[in-house]
Each structure stands twice: as C-alpha cells, then as structure tokens.
Motif scaffolding. Structure first.
Motif, PDB file in Angstrom:
ATOM      1  N   VAL A   3       0.861  -1.186   0.000  1.00  0.00           N
ATOM      2  CA  VAL A   3       0.000   0.000   0.000  1.00  0.00           C
ATOM      3  C   VAL A   3       0.892   1.229   0.000  1.00  0.00           C
ATOM      4  O   VAL A   3       1.848   1.319   0.759  1.00  0.00           O
ATOM      5  CB  VAL A   3      -0.930  -0.005   1.236  1.00  0.00           C
ATOM      6  CG1 VAL A   3      -1.723   1.271   1.315  1.00  0.00           C
ATOM      7  CG2 VAL A   3      -1.856  -1.204   1.191  1.00  0.00           C
ATOM      8  N   LEU A   4       0.575   2.188  -0.856  1.00  0.00           N
ATOM      9  CA  LEU A   4       1.331   3.433  -0.953  1.00  0.00           C
ATOM     10  C   LEU A   4       0.850   4.386   0.126  1.00  0.00           C
ATOM     11  O   LEU A   4      -0.331   4.690   0.215  1.00  0.00           O
ATOM     12  CB  LEU A   4       1.111   4.033  -2.345  1.00  0.00           C
ATOM     13  CG  LEU A   4       1.995   5.187  -2.757  1.00  0.00           C
ATOM     14  CD1 LEU A   4       3.455   4.756  -2.783  1.00  0.00           C
ATOM     15  CD2 LEU A   4       1.590   5.660  -4.140  1.00  0.00           C
ATOM     16  N   ARG A   5       1.778   4.827   0.987  1.00  0.00           N
ATOM     17  CA  ARG A   5       1.442   5.721   2.097  1.00  0.00           C
ATOM     18  C   ARG A   5       2.172   7.052   1.916  1.00  0.00           C
ATOM     19  O   ARG A   5       3.308   7.081   1.464  1.00  0.00           O
ATOM     20  CB  ARG A   5       1.864   5.091   3.422  1.00  0.00           C
ATOM     21  CG  ARG A   5       1.028   3.895   3.794  1.00  0.00           C
ATOM     22  CD  ARG A   5       1.460   3.306   5.142  1.00  0.00           C
ATOM     23  NE  ARG A   5       0.588   2.252   5.553  1.00  0.00           N
ATOM     24  CZ  ARG A   5       0.666   1.005   5.097  1.00  0.00           C
ATOM     25  NH1 ARG A   5       1.574   0.673   4.217  1.00  0.00           N
ATOM     26  NH2 ARG A   5      -0.185   0.084   5.523  1.00  0.00           N
ATOM     27  N   PRO A   6       1.539   8.162   2.338  1.00  0.00           N
ATOM     28  CA  PRO A   6       2.176   9.466   2.162  1.00  0.00           C
ATOM     29  C   PRO A   6       3.486   9.608   2.933  1.00  0.00           C
ATOM     30  O   PRO A   6       4.381  10.304   2.503  1.00  0.00           O
ATOM     31  CB  PRO A   6       1.148  10.469   2.684  1.00  0.00           C
ATOM     32  CG  PRO A   6      -0.082   9.731   2.956  1.00  0.00           C
ATOM     33  CD  PRO A   6       0.205   8.274   2.903  1.00  0.00           C
ATOM     34  N   GLN A   7       3.608   8.981   4.061  1.00  0.00           N
ATOM     35  CA  GLN A   7       4.806   9.152   4.887  1.00  0.00           C
ATOM     36  C   GLN A   7       5.799   8.003   4.738  1.00  0.00           C
ATOM     37  O   GLN A   7       6.639   7.801   5.599  1.00  0.00           O
ATOM     38  CB  GLN A   7       4.393   9.321   6.356  1.00  0.00           C
ATOM     39  CG  GLN A   7       3.427  10.443   6.613  1.00  0.00           C
ATOM     40  CD  GLN A   7       3.916  11.802   6.141  1.00  0.00           C
ATOM     41  OE1 GLN A   7       5.107  12.084   6.165  1.00  0.00           O
ATOM     42  NE2 GLN A   7       3.014  12.645   5.680  1.00  0.00           N
ATOM     43  N   ASP A   8       5.711   7.240   3.616  1.00  0.00           N
ATOM     44  CA  ASP A   8       6.659   6.149   3.386  1.00  0.00           C
ATOM     45  C   ASP A   8       8.096   6.659   3.328  1.00  0.00           C
ATOM     46  O   ASP A   8       9.023   5.969   3.726  1.00  0.00           O
ATOM     47  CB  ASP A   8       6.347   5.412   2.078  1.00  0.00           C
ATOM     48  CG  ASP A   8       5.272   4.356   2.249  1.00  0.00           C
ATOM     49  OD1 ASP A   8       4.909   4.056   3.407  1.00  0.00           O
ATOM     50  OD2 ASP A   8       4.798   3.832   1.230  1.00  0.00           O
ATOM     51  N   LEU A  52      -0.895   0.774  -9.968  1.00  0.00           N
ATOM     52  CA  LEU A  52      -0.350   0.531  -8.634  1.00  0.00           C
ATOM     53  C   LEU A  52      -0.636  -0.916  -8.271  1.00  0.00           C
ATOM     54  O   LEU A  52      -1.579  -1.492  -8.789  1.00  0.00           O
ATOM     55  CB  LEU A  52      -0.997   1.482  -7.618  1.00  0.00           C
ATOM     56  CG  LEU A  52      -0.740   2.964  -7.827  1.00  0.00           C
ATOM     57  CD1 LEU A  52      -1.454   3.777  -6.761  1.00  0.00           C
ATOM     58  CD2 LEU A  52       0.736   3.287  -7.837  1.00  0.00           C
ATOM     59  N   PRO A  53       0.134  -1.552  -7.428  1.00  0.00           N
ATOM     60  CA  PRO A  53       1.180  -0.990  -6.592  1.00  0.00           C
ATOM     61  C   PRO A  53       2.463  -0.722  -7.378  1.00  0.00           C
ATOM     62  O   PRO A  53       2.715  -1.335  -8.412  1.00  0.00           O
ATOM     63  CB  PRO A  53       1.414  -2.068  -5.543  1.00  0.00           C
ATOM     64  CG  PRO A  53       1.089  -3.346  -6.238  1.00  0.00           C
ATOM     65  CD  PRO A  53      -0.025  -2.994  -7.187  1.00  0.00           C
ATOM     66  N   LEU A  54       3.262   0.200  -6.845  1.00  0.00           N
ATOM     67  CA  LEU A  54       4.572   0.478  -7.402  1.00  0.00           C
ATOM     68  C   LEU A  54       5.539  -0.595  -6.918  1.00  0.00           C
ATOM     69  O   LEU A  54       5.349  -1.157  -5.839  1.00  0.00           O
ATOM     70  CB  LEU A  54       5.067   1.847  -6.923  1.00  0.00           C
ATOM     71  CG  LEU A  54       4.287   3.062  -7.395  1.00  0.00           C
ATOM     72  CD1 LEU A  54       4.826   4.315  -6.706  1.00  0.00           C
ATOM     73  CD2 LEU A  54       4.373   3.209  -8.893  1.00  0.00           C
ATOM     74  N   GLU A  83      -8.726  -0.481  -9.839  1.00  0.00           N
ATOM     75  CA  GLU A  83      -7.871  -1.507  -9.228  1.00  0.00           C
ATOM     76  C   GLU A  83      -6.679  -0.867  -8.513  1.00  0.00           C
ATOM     77  O   GLU A  83      -6.274  -1.327  -7.441  1.00  0.00           O
ATOM     78  CB  GLU A  83      -7.393  -2.494 -10.297  1.00  0.00           C
ATOM     79  CG  GLU A  83      -8.498  -3.390 -10.815  1.00  0.00           C
ATOM     80  CD  GLU A  83      -8.080  -4.241 -12.008  1.00  0.00           C
ATOM     81  OE1 GLU A  83      -6.891  -4.198 -12.410  1.00  0.00           O
ATOM     82  OE2 GLU A  83      -8.950  -4.932 -12.557  1.00  0.00           O
ATOM     83  N   SER A  84      -6.128   0.183  -9.082  1.00  0.00           N
ATOM     84  CA  SER A  84      -4.976   0.853  -8.472  1.00  0.00           C
ATOM     85  C   SER A  84      -5.341   1.555  -7.171  1.00  0.00           C
ATOM     86  O   SER A  84      -4.514   1.642  -6.259  1.00  0.00           O
ATOM     87  CB  SER A  84      -4.384   1.870  -9.453  1.00  0.00           C
ATOM     88  OG  SER A  84      -3.817   1.208 -10.567  1.00  0.00           O
ATOM     89  N   LEU A  85      -6.550   2.055  -7.072  1.00  0.00           N
ATOM     90  CA  LEU A  85      -6.988   2.777  -5.873  1.00  0.00           C
ATOM     91  C   LEU A  85      -6.891   1.913  -4.617  1.00  0.00           C
ATOM     92  O   LEU A  85      -6.687   2.432  -3.517  1.00  0.00           O
ATOM     93  CB  LEU A  85      -8.416   3.286  -6.050  1.00  0.00           C
ATOM     94  CG  LEU A  85      -8.554   4.523  -6.925  1.00  0.00           C
ATOM     95  CD1 LEU A  85     -10.010   4.729  -7.340  1.00  0.00           C
ATOM     96  CD2 LEU A  85      -8.012   5.751  -6.223  1.00  0.00           C
ATOM     97  N   ARG A  86      -7.015   0.605  -4.769  1.00  0.00           N
ATOM     98  CA  ARG A  86      -6.937  -0.295  -3.607  1.00  0.00           C
ATOM     99  C   ARG A  86      -5.545  -0.299  -2.978  1.00  0.00           C
ATOM    100  O   ARG A  86      -5.382  -0.757  -1.855  1.00  0.00           O
ATOM    101  CB  ARG A  86      -7.319  -1.710  -4.016  1.00  0.00           C
ATOM    102  CG  ARG A  86      -8.800  -1.835  -4.347  1.00  0.00           C
ATOM    103  CD  ARG A  86      -9.174  -3.256  -4.622  1.00  0.00           C
ATOM    104  NE  ARG A  86      -8.807  -3.547  -5.998  1.00  0.00           N
ATOM    105  CZ  ARG A  86      -8.552  -4.748  -6.475  1.00  0.00           C
ATOM    106  NH1 ARG A  86      -8.616  -5.790  -5.693  1.00  0.00           N
ATOM    107  NH2 ARG A  86      -8.230  -4.917  -7.729  1.00  0.00           N
ATOM    108  N   PHE A  92      -3.885   9.340   2.053  1.00  0.00           N
ATOM    109  CA  PHE A  92      -3.601  10.085   0.822  1.00  0.00           C
ATOM    110  C   PHE A  92      -4.830  10.863   0.364  1.00  0.00           C
ATOM    111  O   PHE A  92      -4.721  11.885  -0.307  1.00  0.00           O
ATOM    112  CB  PHE A  92      -3.173   9.147  -0.314  1.00  0.00           C
ATOM    113  CG  PHE A  92      -1.711   9.218  -0.648  1.00  0.00           C
ATOM    114  CD1 PHE A  92      -1.173  10.350  -1.242  1.00  0.00           C
ATOM    115  CD2 PHE A  92      -0.880   8.161  -0.387  1.00  0.00           C
ATOM    116  CE1 PHE A  92       0.165  10.423  -1.557  1.00  0.00           C
ATOM    117  CE2 PHE A  92       0.458   8.210  -0.697  1.00  0.00           C
ATOM    118  CZ  PHE A  92       0.988   9.348  -1.288  1.00  0.00           C
ATOM    119  N   PHE A  93      -6.012  10.380   0.729  1.00  0.00           N
ATOM    120  CA  PHE A  93      -7.245  11.015   0.272  1.00  0.00           C
ATOM    121  C   PHE A  93      -7.599  12.261   1.081  1.00  0.00           C
ATOM    122  O   PHE A  93      -8.666  12.820   0.940  1.00  0.00           O
ATOM    123  CB  PHE A  93      -8.399  10.005   0.262  1.00  0.00           C
ATOM    124  CG  PHE A  93      -8.150   8.904  -0.734  1.00  0.00           C
ATOM    125  CD1 PHE A  93      -8.362   9.117  -2.082  1.00  0.00           C
ATOM    126  CD2 PHE A  93      -7.658   7.687  -0.323  1.00  0.00           C
ATOM    127  CE1 PHE A  93      -8.106   8.125  -3.018  1.00  0.00           C
ATOM    128  CE2 PHE A  93      -7.397   6.683  -1.243  1.00  0.00           C
ATOM    129  CZ  PHE A  93      -7.620   6.909  -2.588  1.00  0.00           C
TER     130      PHE A  93
END
Length: 180
Positions: A3-8, A52-54, A83-86, A92-93
């Motif tokens: 999962v892509l997170r803003p604070q990764d 996504l995912p990257l 599918e990418s939104l998952r 992030f939203f």
C-alpha cells in the motif's frame, strides 16, 4: 499487497513529487514534459506509472500528489484506476489525490460515462479535473494547474494545506445530495 502511504519516505528539502497513474503513455509523457517546463521554485519530479502498486524501491522519493488519469474512451482505463486505488492508503485522500479525465471533447465516442467518474471522485472525496490532453494549449494549462496543486500538497505554499486546497476545489463543485 503493498500500500502506498504518504509518509513512506521523508520529504526532500524543497522537492515536490507527483505520480501520474494511467495507461495513456504518450499523453502522460507529454503532460509530464509540460509540467517540467513550468517555472517552479521547488525541485519538481514527475513519475509515471501504468498502475499501482509500485515496485518496492527504497530510493523512491516521497510522493506528494497522486493523479489518476482516466480516458473516457477506454473502459480498461477506468478499470485500471479502480484496481490501483486499492493500493493507496486512506490518508492520501486527505487532499493528496486527484482524478484527471481526458477524452471528454469527443462525447459521442465515449466508453465511460462522465457520471461514472464523477461518482468515483465523490466516493473518494477527491477533486475531478477534465482536460483534453491531446490539445497542447489545454495540456499546458492543466500542467500549470497540477504544478500549483503539487506545490500546495508538498507544503511549499505558506498558509495553504492540501486539505484547504481540497476544500476550495470541492466548494467550486455543485454539492451532491449526500452532502446536503
């Protein structure tokens, strides 16, 4: 599932990174090139992804804004975005995701109805932008708008946050029945 997170990643000093997600390779590259030509006080980085995912890459910069690009002439484009939104963390939203719809100029050939993408943007409480990326003038104008949004999302505009920008963008829309 990654999962892509803003604070990764930690923020870069005076750096702003946008991720454009979509299947329209040539149009996304042209949009990215237009963005990079814009005068920006920040060090601007534009990353393109089909979906996504990257891949997990420890050298990837922090992503300040994600823009999902939907072509109204391709149901596959919409399916890819859904599918990418998952793979995007819910935080992030909070003002760091947007939807860009292209192909609206030729309404008679659309495979995806505008109401479908409108409902998607409302469901994720994210701004919805329309632009015919094939027209250079429109593409340049959209690039300018995305660079301004990116600077806000990266925290480079004093006194304006991504949430306040989201609020401003939403107030320009007509309210949906659920919000009343």
């Amino acid at each position: 599932m990654s999962v892509l997170r803003p604070q990764d990643q930690l923020p870069g000093l005076n750096a702003a990174t946008i991720l454009l997600v979509g299947k329209e390779d040539a149009l996304l590259q042209q949009l990215a090139d237009s963005m990079l030509k814009e005068d920006c006080a920040s060090s601007l980085k534009v990353h393109l992804a089909h979906s996504l995912p990257l891949p997990s890459d420890v050298n990837r910069p922090r992503i300040d804004l994600i823009v999902f690009v939907i072509n109204l002439h391709s149901k596959y484009s919409l399916q890819n975005v859904e599918e990418s939104l998952r793979h995007v963390d819910t935080t992030f939203f909070l003002g760091k995701v947007g939807f860009l719809v292209t192909g609206a100029g030729r309404d008679s050939h659309c495979s995806v109805h505008r109401n479908t993408v409108l409902k998607l943007a409302r469901a994720y409480r994210s701004p919805l932008l329309f632009c015919d990326l094939e027209v250079e003038g429109f593409r340049v104008s959209m690039a300018q708008r995305l660079v301004r949004m990116l600077q806000v999302c990266a925290g480079h505009v004093p006194g304006v946050s991504a949430l306040s920008l989201l609020s401003l963008l939403r107030s320009s829309e007509s309210p949906c029945l659920e919000d009343l």
